[in-house]
Scaffold this motif. Structure first.
Motif, PDB file in Angstrom:
ATOM      1  N   ALA A   1       0.807  -1.251  -0.098  1.00 41.38           N
ATOM      2  CA  ALA A   1      -0.056   0.107  -0.093  1.00 41.38           C
ATOM      3  C   ALA A   1       0.939   1.271   0.131  1.00 41.38           C
ATOM      4  N   SER A   2       0.883   2.051  -1.103  1.00 37.61           N
ATOM      5  CA  SER A   2       1.646   3.136  -1.057  1.00 37.61           C
ATOM      6  C   SER A   2       0.962   4.290  -1.951  1.00 37.61           C
ATOM      7  N   LEU A   3       1.989   5.428  -2.182  1.00 39.21           N
ATOM      8  CA  LEU A   3       1.340   6.509  -2.953  1.00 39.21           C
ATOM      9  C   LEU A   3       0.812   6.021  -4.194  1.00 39.21           C
ATOM     10  N   VAL A   4       1.378   5.119  -4.919  1.00 40.83           N
ATOM     11  CA  VAL A   4       0.901   4.837  -6.365  1.00 40.83           C
ATOM     12  C   VAL A   4      -0.461   3.730  -6.173  1.00 40.83           C
ATOM     13  N   THR A   5      -0.893   3.529  -5.049  1.00 40.54           N
ATOM     14  CA  THR A   5      -2.007   2.713  -4.878  1.00 40.54           C
ATOM     15  C   THR A   5      -3.320   3.648  -4.383  1.00 40.54           C
ATOM     16  N   PHE A   6      -2.999   4.937  -3.816  1.00 38.89           N
ATOM     17  CA  PHE A   6      -3.937   5.668  -3.166  1.00 38.89           C
ATOM     18  C   PHE A   6      -4.667   6.452  -4.365  1.00 38.89           C
ATOM     19  N   ASP A   7      -5.910   6.847  -3.887  1.00 33.34           N
ATOM     20  CA  ASP A   7      -6.754   7.913  -4.625  1.00 33.34           C
ATOM     21  C   ASP A   7      -6.950   9.104  -3.699  1.00 33.34           C
ATOM     22  N   ALA A   8      -7.511  10.089  -4.183  1.00 34.04           N
ATOM     23  CA  ALA A   8      -7.881  11.310  -3.509  1.00 34.04           C
ATOM     24  C   ALA A   8      -9.036  10.960  -2.542  1.00 34.04           C
ATOM     25  N   PRO A   9      -9.066  11.140  -1.351  1.00 29.94           N
ATOM     26  CA  PRO A   9      -8.245  12.531  -0.919  1.00 29.94           C
ATOM     27  C   PRO A   9      -6.888  12.026  -0.250  1.00 29.94           C
ATOM     28  N   ILE A  10      -6.908  10.652   0.191  1.00 30.78           N
ATOM     29  CA  ILE A  10      -5.917  10.207   0.872  1.00 30.78           C
ATOM     30  C   ILE A  10      -4.503  10.448   0.081  1.00 30.78           C
ATOM     31  N   HIS A  11      -4.458  10.372  -1.060  1.00 31.14           N
ATOM     32  CA  HIS A  11      -3.170  10.257  -1.689  1.00 31.14           C
ATOM     33  C   HIS A  11      -2.637  11.510  -1.543  1.00 31.14           C
ATOM     34  N   MET A  12      -3.025  12.533  -1.547  1.00 37.44           N
ATOM     35  CA  MET A  12      -2.510  14.087  -1.438  1.00 37.44           C
ATOM     36  C   MET A  12      -1.975  14.095  -0.088  1.00 37.44           C
ATOM     37  N   LYS A  13      -2.654  13.683   0.922  1.00 39.43           N
ATOM     38  CA  LYS A  13      -2.220  13.881   2.240  1.00 39.43           C
ATOM     39  C   LYS A  13      -0.846  12.940   2.556  1.00 39.43           C
ATOM     40  N   TYR A  14      -0.890  11.913   1.992  1.00 42.70           N
ATOM     41  CA  TYR A  14       0.422  11.253   1.981  1.00 42.70           C
ATOM     42  C   TYR A  14       1.526  11.747   1.286  1.00 42.70           C
ATOM     43  N   ARG A  15       1.221  12.424   0.032  1.00 40.37           N
ATOM     44  CA  ARG A  15       2.292  12.879  -0.810  1.00 40.37           C
ATOM     45  C   ARG A  15       3.003  13.941  -0.223  1.00 40.37           C
ATOM     46  N   LYS A  16       1.999  14.783   0.764  1.00 42.32           N
ATOM     47  CA  LYS A  16       2.656  15.988   1.242  1.00 42.32           C
ATOM     48  C   LYS A  16       3.479  15.544   2.379  1.00 42.32           C
ATOM     49  N   LEU A  17       3.516  14.585   2.991  1.00 41.65           N
ATOM     50  CA  LEU A  17       4.465  14.181   3.953  1.00 41.65           C
ATOM     51  C   LEU A  17       5.868  14.435   3.630  1.00 41.65           C
ATOM     52  N   THR A  18       6.186  14.061   2.317  1.00 41.68           N
ATOM     53  CA  THR A  18       7.580  14.165   1.904  1.00 41.68           C
ATOM     54  C   THR A  18       7.953  14.995   0.837  1.00 41.68           C
ATOM     55  N   GLN A  19       6.801  15.486   0.312  1.00 42.03           N
ATOM     56  CA  GLN A  19       6.989  16.242  -1.043  1.00 42.03           C
ATOM     57  C   GLN A  19       8.104  17.240  -0.931  1.00 42.03           C
ATOM     58  N   GLU A  20       8.198  17.979   0.117  1.00 46.87           N
ATOM     59  CA  GLU A  20       9.418  18.981   0.306  1.00 46.87           C
ATOM     60  C   GLU A  20      10.793  18.410   0.061  1.00 46.87           C
ATOM     61  N   TRP A  21      10.821  17.146   0.628  1.00 44.70           N
ATOM     62  CA  TRP A  21      12.194  16.660   0.572  1.00 44.70           C
ATOM     63  C   TRP A  21      12.661  16.535  -0.914  1.00 44.70           C
ATOM     64  N   PHE A  22      11.562  16.260  -1.883  1.00 46.83           N
ATOM     65  CA  PHE A  22      12.239  16.031  -3.130  1.00 46.83           C
ATOM     66  C   PHE A  22      11.985  17.086  -4.395  1.00 46.83           C
ATOM     67  N   MET A  23      11.850  18.383  -3.653  1.00 43.85           N
ATOM     68  CA  MET A  23      11.579  19.491  -4.292  1.00 43.85           C
ATOM     69  C   MET A  23      13.012  20.220  -4.724  1.00 43.85           C
ATOM     70  N   PRO A  24      13.207  21.083  -5.761  1.00 43.78           N
ATOM     71  CA  PRO A  24      14.490  21.438  -6.204  1.00 43.78           C
ATOM     72  C   PRO A  24      15.349  22.410  -5.125  1.00 43.78           C
ATOM     73  N   LYS A  25      14.548  22.971  -4.272  1.00 43.05           N
ATOM     74  CA  LYS A  25      15.123  23.833  -3.481  1.00 43.05           C
ATOM     75  C   LYS A  25      15.914  23.007  -2.041  1.00 43.05           C
ATOM     76  N   ASN A  26      15.192  21.915  -1.743  1.00 48.08           N
ATOM     77  CA  ASN A  26      15.851  20.998  -0.779  1.00 48.08           C
ATOM     78  C   ASN A  26      16.894  20.523  -1.424  1.00 48.08           C
ATOM     79  N   LEU A  27      16.754  19.932  -2.645  1.00 45.43           N
ATOM     80  CA  LEU A  27      17.559  18.974  -3.296  1.00 45.43           C
ATOM     81  C   LEU A  27      18.980  19.805  -3.455  1.00 45.43           C
ATOM     82  N   ARG A  28      18.978  21.052  -3.543  1.00 48.40           N
ATOM     83  CA  ARG A  28      20.209  21.713  -3.744  1.00 48.40           C
ATOM     84  C   ARG A  28      21.028  21.612  -2.594  1.00 48.40           C
ATOM     85  N   THR A  29      20.580  21.427  -1.380  1.00 51.46           N
ATOM     86  CA  THR A  29      21.418  21.130  -0.305  1.00 51.46           C
ATOM     87  C   THR A  29      22.095  19.758  -0.198  1.00 51.46           C
ATOM     88  N   LEU A  30      21.668  18.880  -0.993  1.00 50.66           N
ATOM     89  CA  LEU A  30      22.260  17.684  -0.978  1.00 50.66           C
ATOM     90  C   LEU A  30      23.316  17.349  -2.375  1.00 50.66           C
TER      91      LEU A  30
END
Length: 432
Positions: A104-133
């Motif tokens: 059970a993961s992001l690829v198996t969820f539909d709205a509205p639960i999907h976006m709630k789970y996606r937002k948990l780590t979304q910032e981790w994978f945005m360009p602004k954060n990735l630049r620090t890595l």
């Protein structure tokens, strides 16, 4: 709608589009999709012996894009999001208490639960954060190229570079200790390489479907056991990594349940590795086949982003996803009934000449390049920025340190209908 209203794929071609072996033989597979796209861009695929549920096969880019973006009409639940045999689906239901999804993961969820789970780590994978890595990723790239040069002048790029490098990156982001990476690689290969005897690490050839399913289920269990221990550690001593975010996350004020938490770890660890590995090997194959292009990009690094993007399209590592129609609808003039299973075939869509001129040609200057290798809509790949950054940094290091590259043998593709790409890429490299 009656069965007679559906354009139905003949059994021989149906086998071609669901056979793992056929995905290892690339050009004939693309020939099949070219013919289908021209004659029946939306076609009903069923098995007279009922070995798999029937489904619609989508081969045109335009239709694949529309379905990908319409997350209200085409759902990731209630049927499995990956093509599976009936036996495998029933096995998954038996071990999960009724769900067709082993994970059970992001690829198996539909709205509205999907976006709630996606937002948990979304910032981790945005360009602004990735630049620090970037510094840490470049160090990993340097160490990876060190191994390639040390093994040379002839070596398997997949084994030494494209397989371990993205794994190193995603494990560092996730917070998995380096000494555990070999275990993660093995489990990833068992999950996504179950149809390929050289990748599934089973020691068996020609695995029957039930053995493949059980192998994948065993890998899932091993993943879950590993991440259960990691969760306890990250709750007791949280650190600045994705694993700590997942372990301590809350949805609507409640901690994640064990199944959803384990699925989150698995999708980050496994999907963040194999797909980038395939694209990286695809880029190197294209450059090794065209020494002049390698020389040009060594002199002009502005070409590099185009090479990365084209490699992702050209390779299409995630080869399909399945969706389920939530209501009666219509695609390409064909009526789709509520409950129908639909295969978005990204290999076919990303090689559609109506969208991509000379689609089989690797064209680093292709623009625009609106491919579907990362999907589209709400379920577009969470790690797309990371994948691009990883590949860009690795090839910057390779271009700095490798003067010439050429094939040293016949590359081989993995036997897989889901996540696929090269499994071996023998190269001869000249050090700068």
């Amino acid at each position: 709608m009656t069965a007679q209203d559906r354009p139905t794929l003949d059994p021989r071609t149906a086998y071609d589009v669901i056979s793992a072996e056929k995905y290892a033989d690339w050009d004939p597979l693309l020939d099949t999709f070219d013919r289908l796209r021209e004659e029946t861009p939306l076609v009903w695929v069923e098995d007279p012996e009922h070995r798999h549920p029937p489904f619609w096969l989508v081969s045109r880019y335009e239709d694949a894009m529309r379905i990908s973006k319409d997350n209200a009409t085409f759902l990731n639940n209630p049927q499995t999001v990956v093509f599976s045999l009936t036996e495998g689906i029933e096995f998954a239901k038996s071990v999960t208490g009724g769900s067709p999804h082993l994970v059970a993961s992001l690829v198996t969820f539909d709205a509205p639960i999907h976006m709630k789970y996606r937002k948990l780590t979304q910032e981790w994978f945005m360009p602004k954060n990735l630049r620090t890595l970037e510094h840490d990723i470049r160090e990993l790239a340097d160490k990876t190229v060190d191994r390639l040069i040390k093994a040379g002048p002839q070596a398997d790029f997949c084994k030494l570079v494209s397989q371990p490098y993205p794994l190193h990156v995603v494990m560092q982001i996730l917070g998995v200790p380096e000494e555990d990476e070999p275990r993660m690689l093995l489990l990833t290969q068992q999950m996504f390489g179950g149809q390929d005897e050289e990748l599934n690490q089973s020691g068996m050839k020609d695995l029957p479907p039930e053995a493949i399913t059980q192998l994948v289920a065993g890998a899932v269990k091993d993943f879950e056991a590993y991440f259960a221990k990691l969760t306890a550690e990250k709750r007791a001593n949280p650190t600045d990594d994705v694993a700590s975010t997942i372990a301590n996350a809350r949805i609507d004020g409640e901690p994640l349940n064990d199944r959803d938490m384990m699925g989150y770890y698995i999708i980050v660890a496994a999907a963040g590795h194999d797909t980038t590995s395939a694209s990286t090997a695809g880029a190197m194959l294209a450059l090794a086949q065209d020494p002049e292009q390698w020389a040009r990009v060594r002199e002009d690094r502005s070409l590099l982003p185009g090479i990365v993007e084209e490699a992702i399209r050209w390779t299409s590592p995630v080869q399909h996803f399945m969706r389920t129609a939530a209501e009666d609808t219509e695609i390409a003039g064909q009526k789709i009934a509520k409950g129908d299973w639909v295969m978005i075939n990204y290999v076919a869509a990303n090689h559609d000449p109506a969208q991509f001129d000379e689609p089989r040609k690797f064209d680093a200057g292709r623009s625009p390049n609106r491919h579907l290798a990362f999907g589209a809509g709400a379920h577009q790949c969470l790690g797309l920025h990371l994948a691009r950054l990883e590949m860009k940094i690795l090839f910057e290091v390779l271009l700095d340190r490798i003067e010439t590259v050429e094939l040293a043998g016949e590359p081989k593709r993995a036997k897989s209908t889901f996540v696929g790409g090269l499994k071996t890429l023998p190269l001869r490299v000249g050090v700068a």
